[in-house]
Design a protein around this motif. Structure first.
Motif, PDB file in Angstrom:
ATOM      1  N   VAL A 174       0.829  -1.202   0.000  1.00  0.00           N
ATOM      2  CA  VAL A 174       0.000   0.000   0.000  1.00  0.00           C
ATOM      3  C   VAL A 174       0.865   1.253   0.000  1.00  0.00           C
ATOM      4  O   VAL A 174       0.626   2.198  -0.748  1.00  0.00           O
ATOM      5  N   ALA A 175       1.878   1.276   0.856  1.00  0.00           N
ATOM      6  CA  ALA A 175       2.772   2.437   0.952  1.00  0.00           C
ATOM      7  C   ALA A 175       4.109   1.983   1.508  1.00  0.00           C
ATOM      8  O   ALA A 175       4.160   1.191   2.451  1.00  0.00           O
ATOM      9  N   TYR A 176       5.181   2.492   0.907  1.00  0.00           N
ATOM     10  CA  TYR A 176       6.523   2.148   1.381  1.00  0.00           C
ATOM     11  C   TYR A 176       7.477   3.265   1.000  1.00  0.00           C
ATOM     12  O   TYR A 176       7.734   3.513  -0.168  1.00  0.00           O
ATOM     13  N   ASN A 177       7.968   3.955   2.028  1.00  0.00           N
ATOM     14  CA  ASN A 177       8.980   4.987   1.842  1.00  0.00           C
ATOM     15  C   ASN A 177      10.232   4.531   2.575  1.00  0.00           C
ATOM     16  O   ASN A 177      10.296   4.612   3.810  1.00  0.00           O
ATOM     17  N   PRO A 178      11.232   4.021   1.843  1.00  0.00           N
ATOM     18  CA  PRO A 178      12.433   3.518   2.514  1.00  0.00           C
ATOM     19  C   PRO A 178      13.075   4.531   3.451  1.00  0.00           C
ATOM     20  O   PRO A 178      13.643   4.154   4.482  1.00  0.00           O
ATOM     21  N   GLY A 179      12.978   5.822   3.108  1.00  0.00           N
ATOM     22  CA  GLY A 179      13.579   6.838   3.954  1.00  0.00           C
ATOM     23  C   GLY A 179      12.916   6.937   5.315  1.00  0.00           C
ATOM     24  O   GLY A 179      13.565   7.258   6.317  1.00  0.00           O
ATOM     25  N   MET A 196      11.435   4.284   6.676  1.00  0.00           N
ATOM     26  CA  MET A 196      11.558   2.932   7.237  1.00  0.00           C
ATOM     27  C   MET A 196      10.223   2.441   7.810  1.00  0.00           C
ATOM     28  O   MET A 196      10.165   1.863   8.903  1.00  0.00           O
ATOM     29  N   VAL A 197       9.154   2.681   7.065  1.00  0.00           N
ATOM     30  CA  VAL A 197       7.815   2.219   7.422  1.00  0.00           C
ATOM     31  C   VAL A 197       7.159   1.650   6.174  1.00  0.00           C
ATOM     32  O   VAL A 197       7.285   2.204   5.081  1.00  0.00           O
ATOM     33  N   MET A 198       6.447   0.542   6.345  1.00  0.00           N
ATOM     34  CA  MET A 198       5.797  -0.120   5.214  1.00  0.00           C
ATOM     35  C   MET A 198       4.361  -0.466   5.595  1.00  0.00           C
ATOM     36  O   MET A 198       4.096  -0.933   6.706  1.00  0.00           O
ATOM     37  N   SER A 199       3.423  -0.225   4.686  1.00  0.00           N
ATOM     38  CA  SER A 199       2.030  -0.639   4.840  1.00  0.00           C
ATOM     39  C   SER A 199       1.709  -1.644   3.740  1.00  0.00           C
ATOM     40  O   SER A 199       1.940  -1.365   2.562  1.00  0.00           O
ATOM     41  N   ALA A 235      -6.470   1.111  13.440  1.00  0.00           N
ATOM     42  CA  ALA A 235      -5.826   1.532  14.682  1.00  0.00           C
ATOM     43  C   ALA A 235      -4.332   1.681  14.453  1.00  0.00           C
ATOM     44  O   ALA A 235      -3.715   0.895  13.736  1.00  0.00           O
ATOM     45  N   GLY A 236      -3.748   2.713  15.084  1.00  0.00           N
ATOM     46  CA  GLY A 236      -2.314   2.922  14.979  1.00  0.00           C
ATOM     47  C   GLY A 236      -1.894   3.385  13.603  1.00  0.00           C
ATOM     48  O   GLY A 236      -2.707   3.756  12.766  1.00  0.00           O
ATOM     49  N   GLY A 237      -0.602   3.355  13.349  1.00  0.00           N
ATOM     50  CA  GLY A 237      -0.071   3.716  12.043  1.00  0.00           C
ATOM     51  C   GLY A 237      -0.448   5.124  11.638  1.00  0.00           C
ATOM     52  O   GLY A 237      -0.286   6.071  12.399  1.00  0.00           O
ATOM     53  N   ARG A 238      -0.994   5.253  10.415  1.00  0.00           N
ATOM     54  CA  ARG A 238      -1.382   6.568   9.919  1.00  0.00           C
ATOM     55  C   ARG A 238      -2.691   7.057  10.526  1.00  0.00           C
ATOM     56  O   ARG A 238      -3.043   8.216  10.415  1.00  0.00           O
ATOM     57  N   VAL A 239      -3.432   6.145  11.183  1.00  0.00           N
ATOM     58  CA  VAL A 239      -4.700   6.515  11.821  1.00  0.00           C
ATOM     59  C   VAL A 239      -4.538   6.321  13.316  1.00  0.00           C
ATOM     60  O   VAL A 239      -4.520   5.204  13.808  1.00  0.00           O
ATOM     61  N   MET A 240      -4.418   7.410  14.051  1.00  0.00           N
ATOM     62  CA  MET A 240      -4.066   7.327  15.456  1.00  0.00           C
ATOM     63  C   MET A 240      -5.268   7.274  16.390  1.00  0.00           C
ATOM     64  O   MET A 240      -5.149   6.976  17.559  1.00  0.00           O
ATOM     65  N   LYS A 241      -6.455   7.567  15.883  1.00  0.00           N
ATOM     66  CA  LYS A 241      -7.627   7.599  16.753  1.00  0.00           C
ATOM     67  C   LYS A 241      -7.986   6.192  17.209  1.00  0.00           C
ATOM     68  O   LYS A 241      -8.063   5.251  16.428  1.00  0.00           O
ATOM     69  N   ASN A 242      -8.218   6.029  18.512  1.00  0.00           N
ATOM     70  CA  ASN A 242      -8.596   4.738  19.068  1.00  0.00           C
ATOM     71  C   ASN A 242      -9.680   4.977  20.104  1.00  0.00           C
ATOM     72  O   ASN A 242      -9.408   5.470  21.193  1.00  0.00           O
ATOM     73  N   VAL A 243     -10.918   4.657  19.766  1.00  0.00           N
ATOM     74  CA  VAL A 243     -12.035   4.980  20.659  1.00  0.00           C
ATOM     75  C   VAL A 243     -12.409   3.806  21.553  1.00  0.00           C
ATOM     76  O   VAL A 243     -13.320   3.915  22.360  1.00  0.00           O
ATOM     77  N   THR A 244     -11.728   2.686  21.439  1.00  0.00           N
ATOM     78  CA  THR A 244     -12.109   1.510  22.216  1.00  0.00           C
ATOM     79  C   THR A 244     -11.468   1.482  23.593  1.00  0.00           C
ATOM     80  O   THR A 244     -11.927   0.750  24.465  1.00  0.00           O
ATOM     81  N   GLY A 245     -10.396   2.215  23.800  1.00  0.00           N
ATOM     82  CA  GLY A 245      -9.665   2.132  25.051  1.00  0.00           C
ATOM     83  C   GLY A 245      -8.701   0.960  25.087  1.00  0.00           C
ATOM     84  O   GLY A 245      -7.995   0.752  26.069  1.00  0.00           O
ATOM     85  N   LEU A 246      -8.639   0.176  24.022  1.00  0.00           N
ATOM     86  CA  LEU A 246      -7.760  -0.985  23.945  1.00  0.00           C
ATOM     87  C   LEU A 246      -6.613  -0.691  22.998  1.00  0.00           C
ATOM     88  O   LEU A 246      -6.765   0.049  22.034  1.00  0.00           O
ATOM     89  N   ASP A 247      -5.444  -1.287  23.264  1.00  0.00           N
ATOM     90  CA  ASP A 247      -4.332  -1.190  22.328  1.00  0.00           C
ATOM     91  C   ASP A 247      -4.546  -2.250  21.261  1.00  0.00           C
ATOM     92  O   ASP A 247      -4.024  -3.359  21.347  1.00  0.00           O
ATOM     93  N   LEU A 248      -5.339  -1.905  20.277  1.00  0.00           N
ATOM     94  CA  LEU A 248      -5.759  -2.882  19.284  1.00  0.00           C
ATOM     95  C   LEU A 248      -4.603  -3.419  18.455  1.00  0.00           C
ATOM     96  O   LEU A 248      -4.620  -4.571  18.027  1.00  0.00           O
ATOM     97  N   VAL A 249      -3.591  -2.587  18.242  1.00  0.00           N
ATOM     98  CA  VAL A 249      -2.446  -3.032  17.452  1.00  0.00           C
ATOM     99  C   VAL A 249      -1.766  -4.201  18.154  1.00  0.00           C
ATOM    100  O   VAL A 249      -1.496  -5.251  17.552  1.00  0.00           O
TER     101      VAL A 249
END
Length: 403
Positions: A56-61, A63-66, A144-158
């Protein structure tokens, strides 16, 4: 049984909503390379992620890959290698030891929290995972996490999704961090040490300022099954160093000099070093085509050899050690000996054991995952009820502690 391989998240969500409405269980699969791990899911409709493939997305600079969850692991690794990068947690391939086929997928790697020899210094798969997209048991798409930081569940879903074994949701996309690939690799081999001596040598190596990235002990019973039998005579305690060529050379000399007090020392470099650690990672000594029970045991590094010694008093056991002795790959010659194994683990300070391979008869009688502490089990049930209220995902496949 219906085999379903949706090509979009929307199609997957429709399938899951339909099964939830009907109360019909569904088995979640990636590349099916760990089939048989945990409870048997035969006869259920199967939902596979293989149709959700591609970077989906990869910028080697950065160092993150989706990547979409059904993307073959080999495709991900090829893209990273082209840019001189890697997944630091070094995921193993279960196919040789489990006798399975299929294609490992990136979603399956994170769903099972698969990690290799570098785990004890670089962290597990879940430690590299930054974000997930998945569909819960109500057919809702959650990010959850990554490029979308909103987490309304109260759980660390990642973190919850990593190692959940498909019991909490159907992964559709993962975002994770990567690291530069080392330019060089060398392995110091200390020969002739018994298990307690090897534990002491590995502990000493880890205390030195040489940045050991792999520490394993290969007893005489398995040593000949590595590198085509090319390792020196005697048991082999192996210590890996990685980095720039000049740095690895200097650190290897320092480590070798320090290890000479324990036994005879030799060196393996670059390609042979890579092959050796790949064989350690993929449990090649036990890729024997049998169904003899194979356990993956995680304990304190000083307890691994004590556990094996205790079990040998009452069972036929073959074993070798990774993670400085904290990961024991243990093959039983006959029965699984689950009760004795877990009793000794508790007596030695705790840990967990996962039954990776066994016959159908043994699997039907032995819990594959370590039983959870009652408080943790209660919390796990609450999380399961929140994300999969109808209990349709991989029913009965409860996971224990993961490392």
């Amino acid at each position: 049984m219906i085999d379903m391989m949706p090509a979009t998240e929307e199609a997957a969500a429709d399938i899951i909503r339909g099964h939830a409405a009907a109360g019909r269980p569904i088995a979640i699969y990636g590349g099916n390379t760990r089939s048989g791990l945990g409870s048997q899911l035969a006869g259920m409709d199967r939902l596979r992620s293989a149709g959700l493939s591609g970077v989906v997305a990869y910028n080697p600079g950065e160092m993150v890959m989706s990547v979409r969850a059904g993307t073959p692991l080999a495709e991900v690794e090829a893209a990273l290698e082209e840019n001189g990068q890697m997944m630091a947690f070094e995921p193993m391939d279960h196919r040789p030891a489990m006798g399975t086929s299929g294609v490992p997928t990136i979603g399956g790697i994170f769903a099972a929290n698969v990690s290799g020899p570098r785990r004890f210094v670089a962290g597990a798969a879940r430690d590299s995972l930054l974000g997930v997209r998945f569909i819960n048991g109500k057919g809702e798409l959650i990010a959850a996490g990554g490029r979308v930081m909103k987490n309304v569940t109260g759980l660390d879903l990642v973190k919850l999704m990593a190692g959940s074994q498909g019991t909490l949701g159907f992964l559709t996309e993962v975002t994770f961090k990567v690291l530069p690939r080392p330019k060089a690799s060398a392995t110091i081999v200390v020969s002739g040490l018994n298990d307690p001596q090897a534990a002491a040598a590995m502990a000493t190596a880890m205390s030195l300022p040489v940045e050991v990235s792999g520490a394993a002990h290969l007893p005489q019973t398995v040593k000949a099954r590595f590198l085509g039998g090319a390792l020196p005579e005697g048991e082999a305690t192996v210590l890996r160093l990685e980095g720039l060529e000049a740095s690895v050379a200097v650190r290897a000399d320092k480590l070798a000099a320090d290890m000479e007090r324990f036994g005879a020392v030799s060196k393996i470099r670059n390609e042979q070093s890579h092959v050796l650690w790949r064989e350690i990672r993929d449990v090649m000594p036990y890729a024997d085509g049998t169904q003899r029970p194979l356990w993956r045991v995680s304990v304190a590094p000083t307890a691994g050899h004590q556990l094996v010694a205790a079990l040998r008093l009452e069972a036929g056991v073959d074993a070798y050690y990774d993670w400085q002795g904290g990961l024991v790959w243990m093959r039983m010659e006959a029965d699984a000996e689950a009760d004795a194994l877990r009793r000794y683990i508790k007596a030695l300070g705790g840990g967990h054991a996962t039954l990776i391979r066994a016959s159908d008869r043994v699997r039907s009688a032995v819990a594959a995952f370590e039983p959870l502490d009652p408080a943790v089990a209660l919390l796990s049930r609450h999380v399961k009820e929140k994300l999969d209220p109808k209990g349709i995902f991989n029913p009965g496949k409860m996971t224990g502690a993961a490392s």
